[in-house]
Design a protein around this motif. Structure first.
Motif, PDB file in Angstrom:
ATOM      1  N   GLN A   1       0.822  -1.094   0.046  1.00  9.61           N
ATOM      2  CA  GLN A   1       0.012   0.083   0.122  1.00  9.61           C
ATOM      3  C   GLN A   1       0.775   1.301  -0.046  1.00  9.61           C
ATOM      4  OE1 GLN A   1      -3.662  -0.174   0.512  1.00  9.61           O
ATOM      5  NE2 GLN A   1      -3.655   1.770  -0.381  1.00  9.61           N
ATOM      6  N   TYR A   2       0.750   2.243  -0.815  1.00 10.77           N
ATOM      7  CA  TYR A   2       1.199   3.445  -1.056  1.00 10.77           C
ATOM      8  C   TYR A   2       0.440   4.636  -0.707  1.00 10.77           C
ATOM      9  CZ  TYR A   2       4.525   0.128  -3.378  1.00 10.77           C
ATOM     10  OH  TYR A   2       5.227  -0.834  -3.848  1.00 10.77           O
ATOM     11  N   HIS A   3       1.154   5.555  -0.064  1.00  7.76           N
ATOM     12  CA  HIS A   3       0.579   6.966   0.090  1.00  7.76           C
ATOM     13  C   HIS A   3       1.499   7.852  -0.047  1.00  7.76           C
ATOM     14  CE1 HIS A   3      -2.636   4.574   2.374  1.00  7.76           C
ATOM     15  NE2 HIS A   3      -3.427   5.825   2.172  1.00  7.76           N
ATOM     16  N   LEU A   4       1.589   8.649  -1.243  1.00  5.92           N
ATOM     17  CA  LEU A   4       2.993   9.111  -1.741  1.00  5.92           C
ATOM     18  C   LEU A   4       2.552  10.709  -1.932  1.00  5.92           C
ATOM     19  CD1 LEU A   4       4.043   6.851  -4.361  1.00  5.92           C
ATOM     20  CD2 LEU A   4       4.854   6.764  -1.970  1.00  5.92           C
ATOM     21  N   ASP A   5       2.988  11.710  -1.319  1.00  2.00           N
ATOM     22  CA  ASP A   5       3.231  13.313  -1.553  1.00  2.00           C
ATOM     23  C   ASP A   5       4.545  13.756  -2.231  1.00  2.00           C
ATOM     24  OD1 ASP A   5       0.791  12.826   0.022  1.00  2.00           O
ATOM     25  OD2 ASP A   5       1.769  13.376   1.765  1.00  2.00           O
ATOM     26  N   ARG A   6       4.381  14.688  -3.069  1.00  2.00           N
ATOM     27  CA  ARG A   6       5.352  15.346  -3.649  1.00  2.00           C
ATOM     28  C   ARG A   6       5.016  16.904  -3.564  1.00  2.00           C
ATOM     29  NH1 ARG A   6       6.915  11.140  -2.902  1.00  2.00           N
ATOM     30  NH2 ARG A   6       7.678   9.574  -4.311  1.00  2.00           N
ATOM     31  N   GLY A   7       5.982  17.754  -3.420  1.00  2.00           N
ATOM     32  CA  GLY A   7       5.908  19.237  -3.464  1.00  2.00           C
ATOM     33  C   GLY A   7       7.076  19.715  -4.020  1.00  2.00           C
ATOM     34  N   ALA A   8       6.876  21.182  -4.547  1.00  2.00           N
ATOM     35  CA  ALA A   8       7.709  22.051  -5.200  1.00  2.00           C
ATOM     36  C   ALA A   8       7.355  23.321  -4.810  1.00  2.00           C
ATOM     37  CB  ALA A   8       8.141  21.705  -6.530  1.00  2.00           C
ATOM     38  N   PHE A   9       8.230  24.253  -4.337  1.00  2.00           N
ATOM     39  CA  PHE A   9       7.886  25.537  -3.792  1.00  2.00           C
ATOM     40  C   PHE A   9       9.069  26.365  -3.542  1.00  2.00           C
ATOM     41  CE2 PHE A   9       7.375  22.250  -0.450  1.00  2.00           C
ATOM     42  CZ  PHE A   9       8.101  22.647   0.440  1.00  2.00           C
ATOM     43  N   VAL A  10       8.776  27.722  -3.613  1.00  2.00           N
ATOM     44  CA  VAL A  10      10.102  28.813  -3.385  1.00  2.00           C
ATOM     45  C   VAL A  10       9.459  29.418  -1.967  1.00  2.00           C
ATOM     46  CG1 VAL A  10      10.517  28.842  -5.736  1.00  2.00           C
ATOM     47  CG2 VAL A  10       9.033  30.505  -4.531  1.00  2.00           C
ATOM     48  N   PHE A  11      10.773  29.848  -1.185  1.00  2.00           N
ATOM     49  CA  PHE A  11      10.669  30.834  -0.165  1.00  2.00           C
ATOM     50  C   PHE A  11      11.926  31.700  -0.168  1.00  2.00           C
ATOM     51  CE2 PHE A  11      12.960  27.119   1.233  1.00  2.00           C
ATOM     52  CZ  PHE A  11      13.766  27.610   2.178  1.00  2.00           C
ATOM     53  N   GLY A  12      11.450  33.064   0.530  1.00  2.00           N
ATOM     54  CA  GLY A  12      12.588  33.888   0.767  1.00  2.00           C
ATOM     55  C   GLY A  12      12.039  35.419   1.224  1.00  2.00           C
ATOM     56  N   GLU A  13      13.102  36.345   0.942  1.00  2.00           N
ATOM     57  CA  GLU A  13      12.553  37.585   1.612  1.00  2.00           C
ATOM     58  C   GLU A  13      12.019  38.578   0.601  1.00  2.00           C
ATOM     59  OE1 GLU A  13      16.270  39.146   2.655  1.00  2.00           O
ATOM     60  OE2 GLU A  13      16.207  38.158   4.784  1.00  2.00           O
ATOM     61  N   ARG A  14      10.647  38.704   0.734  1.00  2.00           N
ATOM     62  CA  ARG A  14       9.912  39.286  -0.360  1.00  2.00           C
ATOM     63  C   ARG A  14       9.999  40.762  -0.420  1.00  2.00           C
ATOM     64  NH1 ARG A  14       3.788  36.519  -0.620  1.00  2.00           N
ATOM     65  NH2 ARG A  14       4.740  34.184  -0.253  1.00  2.00           N
ATOM     66  N   THR A  15       9.987  41.316  -1.555  1.00  2.00           N
ATOM     67  CA  THR A  15      10.105  43.027  -1.681  1.00  2.00           C
ATOM     68  C   THR A  15       8.755  43.439  -1.317  1.00  2.00           C
ATOM     69  OG1 THR A  15      11.313  42.435  -3.669  1.00  2.00           O
ATOM     70  CG2 THR A  15      10.492  44.779  -3.498  1.00  2.00           C
ATOM     71  N   THR A  16       8.891  44.580  -0.698  1.00  2.00           N
ATOM     72  CA  THR A  16       7.546  45.289  -0.198  1.00  2.00           C
ATOM     73  C   THR A  16       6.974  45.954  -1.507  1.00  2.00           C
ATOM     74  OG1 THR A  16       8.724  47.419   0.184  1.00  2.00           O
ATOM     75  CG2 THR A  16       8.546  45.917   1.938  1.00  2.00           C
ATOM     76  N   ASN A  17       5.709  46.193  -1.429  1.00  2.00           N
ATOM     77  CA  ASN A  17       4.969  46.479  -2.623  1.00  2.00           C
ATOM     78  C   ASN A  17       5.628  47.989  -3.071  1.00  2.00           C
ATOM     79  OD1 ASN A  17       3.323  44.389  -2.428  1.00  2.00           O
ATOM     80  ND2 ASN A  17       1.551  45.528  -2.048  1.00  2.00           N
ATOM     81  N   ALA A  18       5.956  48.777  -2.134  1.00  2.00           N
ATOM     82  CA  ALA A  18       6.404  50.227  -2.452  1.00  2.00           C
ATOM     83  C   ALA A  18       7.749  50.247  -3.280  1.00  2.00           C
ATOM     84  CB  ALA A  18       6.606  51.106  -1.368  1.00  2.00           C
ATOM     85  N   ASN A  19       8.464  48.908  -3.093  1.00  2.00           N
ATOM     86  CA  ASN A  19       9.845  49.082  -3.670  1.00  2.00           C
ATOM     87  C   ASN A  19      10.057  48.163  -4.812  1.00  2.00           C
ATOM     88  OD1 ASN A  19      10.692  50.510  -1.440  1.00  2.00           O
ATOM     89  ND2 ASN A  19      11.829  48.655  -0.218  1.00  2.00           N
ATOM     90  N   VAL A  20       8.889  47.542  -5.256  1.00  2.00           N
ATOM     91  CA  VAL A  20       8.936  46.958  -6.542  1.00  2.00           C
ATOM     92  C   VAL A  20       9.033  48.111  -7.704  1.00  2.00           C
ATOM     93  CG1 VAL A  20       7.507  45.507  -8.064  1.00  2.00           C
ATOM     94  CG2 VAL A  20       7.615  44.976  -5.643  1.00  2.00           C
ATOM     95  N   PRO A  21       9.787  47.969  -8.800  1.00  2.00           N
ATOM     96  CA  PRO A  21       9.874  49.005  -9.784  1.00  2.00           C
ATOM     97  C   PRO A  21       8.312  49.381 -10.390  1.00  2.00           C
ATOM     98  CG  PRO A  21      11.667  47.503  -9.966  1.00  2.00           C
ATOM     99  CD  PRO A  21      10.767  46.863  -8.952  1.00  2.00           C
ATOM    100  N   LYS A  22       8.180  50.247 -10.782  1.00  2.00           N
ATOM    101  CA  LYS A  22       6.771  50.991 -11.447  1.00  2.00           C
ATOM    102  C   LYS A  22       7.239  51.058 -12.919  1.00  2.00           C
ATOM    103  CE  LYS A  22       4.906  50.768  -7.483  1.00  2.00           C
ATOM    104  NZ  LYS A  22       5.886  50.433  -6.813  1.00  2.00           N
ATOM    105  N   THR A  23       8.315  51.322 -13.274  1.00  2.00           N
ATOM    106  CA  THR A  23       8.737  51.582 -14.606  1.00  2.00           C
ATOM    107  C   THR A  23       9.911  50.550 -15.365  1.00  2.00           C
ATOM    108  OG1 THR A  23      10.238  53.385 -14.238  1.00  2.00           O
ATOM    109  CG2 THR A  23       7.998  53.774 -14.492  1.00  2.00           C
ATOM    110  N   GLY A  24      10.174  50.573 -16.432  1.00  2.00           N
ATOM    111  CA  GLY A  24      11.374  49.706 -17.023  1.00  2.00           C
ATOM    112  C   GLY A  24      10.950  48.563 -17.016  1.00  2.00           C
ATOM    113  N   SER A  25      11.926  47.703 -17.456  1.00  2.00           N
ATOM    114  CA  SER A  25      11.695  46.226 -17.473  1.00  2.00           C
ATOM    115  C   SER A  25      13.178  45.597 -17.254  1.00  2.00           C
ATOM    116  CB  SER A  25      11.435  45.818 -19.172  1.00  2.00           C
ATOM    117  OG  SER A  25      12.632  46.283 -19.902  1.00  2.00           O
ATOM    118  N   GLY A  26      12.874  44.243 -17.091  1.00  2.00           N
ATOM    119  CA  GLY A  26      14.095  43.173 -16.690  1.00  2.00           C
ATOM    120  C   GLY A  26      13.867  41.953 -16.988  1.00  2.00           C
TER     121      GLY A  26
END
Length: 409
Positions: free
Chosen positions: A232-257
């Motif tokens: 009998q098998y019960h199997l779970d898998r997952g993939a995700f990211v975590f870290g220090e998110r940028t505040t909304n105010a500091n996300v660029p509003k112009t330009g590209s990258g």
């Protein structure tokens, strides 16, 4: 050989050593819009060299598959599958680390995927790696050492593995990547792996999760029939990211990258259910990279993914068929829109996904549903991280791809 991976059957696992998070007062990311500070919580950067206990809300997905196999058949029976991908605001996955005590915690609560765990990793002896006497369990990908992947594992078990002299020990048992148990055997093992922060990115990293629960019983349908062994098998898998998110105010509003970086995905791929209802489904990993172009002024995001499919983890007694051939190339493209106020990052869907299979025709995924969700990381949005999901829509197929990606400008 009964199992191709040795289990570490111990109480808990290890320290993160390079990441923040923990049971302390600071939480980075989450359901509320960040309001202050470059990391989303008002604190200073400490992701690569942690100095404070922190808990990080992760972005990604998890899935669950359960079934059983019998020694007198070559199919999977009692199949039950579920998957779920979260968003930047609706996490349900948290990664915590306290550098004072080197205690690492992983909490997952995604009811739609039937995945729930609350693992506390604190014993240094539970660090593990490939190539030694103790290795990560079946289903944990052996990634390129240059990626600097850290592996943690804990578990428990009782009973005996199936001896080679048993009448149930056939070629179907010998093929298994999972431990094959004798009657009344049970094991329950959790693994967590992540890229050490600072390897490719400074403010975000990607991680994977593997949970294998295997038990065995001997069954005799009636006194006149021979008995057989059920795994009998019960199997779970997952993939995700975590870290220090940028505040909304500091996300660029112009330009590209343009942000380039890594991608890891876990998938189930089974196109044969129309011709064989018991055709086996296996978990497989995809290891690769991504390129994302962001136009901050137009609030548009375009991502392209490419990767290589790794071999499936095969169970006992099934045919070994119906999987994606190892070495196949995965490619996919997605588009998203930045919505910091309502979504906490960017969200969108996939426009295409396909596999190029060695010696076979290409396989284009008929996408029934998809999602890509991400956020910006670092003091001024220098990096990105997110998760995605691609669900196949052809009748009588089971195709579901859940991944995570990171990138730096």
């Amino acid at each position: 050989m009964v199992a191709k991976r040795n289990l570490i059957v111990l109480g808990c696992a290890t320290a993160l050593a390079a990441c923040g998070g923990g049971t302390g007062p600071q939480t980075v990311g989450g359901s509320a819009p960040p309001t202050a500070g470059g990391s989303g919580s008002g604190d200073t950067h400490s992701f690569v060299n942690p100095t404070e206990a922190k808990t990080y809300e992760a972005i990604g997905g998890v899935h669950h598959y359960e079934y059983y196999t019998d020694s007198n058949k070559t199919v999977q029976r009692g199949q039950l599958y579920a998957g779920d991908a979260n968003t930047a605001r609706d996490s349900g996955i948290s990664v915590a680390y306290d550098p004072r005590d080197a205690i690492f915690e992983l909490t997952i609560s995604r009811p739609n995927a039937q995945v729930s765990t609350d693992g506390r990793f604190q014993d240094p002896a539970h660090r593990t790696d490939f190539g030694g006497a103790k290795e990560p369990q079946a289903g944990v990908p052996n990634l390129d050492p240059a990626k600097n992947i850290q592996y943690l594992q804990f578990g428990s078990g009782s009973g005996s593995q199936l001896p080679t002299g048993s009448p149930y020990y056939t070629a179907g048992a010998a093929q298994s990547d999972y431990v094959v148990g004798a009657r009344d055997y049970t094991s329950d093992t959790y693994s967590f792996f992540y890229q050490k922060p600072g390897t490719t990115t400074q403010y975000v990293t990607y991680a994977g999760y593997v949970h294998n629960q295997v038990s065995a019983s001997e069954i005799q349908d009636d006194p006149a029939s021979p008995s057989y062994l059920r795994e009998q098998y019960h199997l779970d898998r997952g993939a995700f990211v975590f870290g220090e998110r940028t505040t909304n105010a500091n996300v660029p509003k112009t330009g590209s990258g343009t942000f380039t970086g890594d991608m890891i995905a876990t998938m189930v791929f089974n196109p044969d259910l129309d011709t064989n209802a018991g055709a086996p489904t296996y978990f497989q990993w995809i290891d690769g990279s991504q390129t994302t172009t962001v136009d901050f002024g137009a609030l548009s995001v375009k991502s392209d993914f490419t990767g290589t499919v790794l071999a499936p983890s095969i169970d006992a007694y099934t045919s070994g068929a119906s999987s994606m051939p190892a070495g196949s190339t995965f490619s996919a493209s997605a588009q998203a829109t930045i919505d910091l106020v309502n979504k906490g990052g960017f969200t969108g869907s996939f426009t295409s996904a396909k596999f190029e299979r060695p010696g076979m025709s290409d396989f284009t995924v008929n996408i029934a549903g998809s999602s890509i969700d991400g956020a910006f990381f670092g003091p001024n949005g220098e990096e990105i991280g997110g998760g995605f999901r691609i669900v196949g829509g052809t009748p009588d197929e089971r195709i579901d791809i859940l991944g995570a990606f990171t990138g730096k400008k």
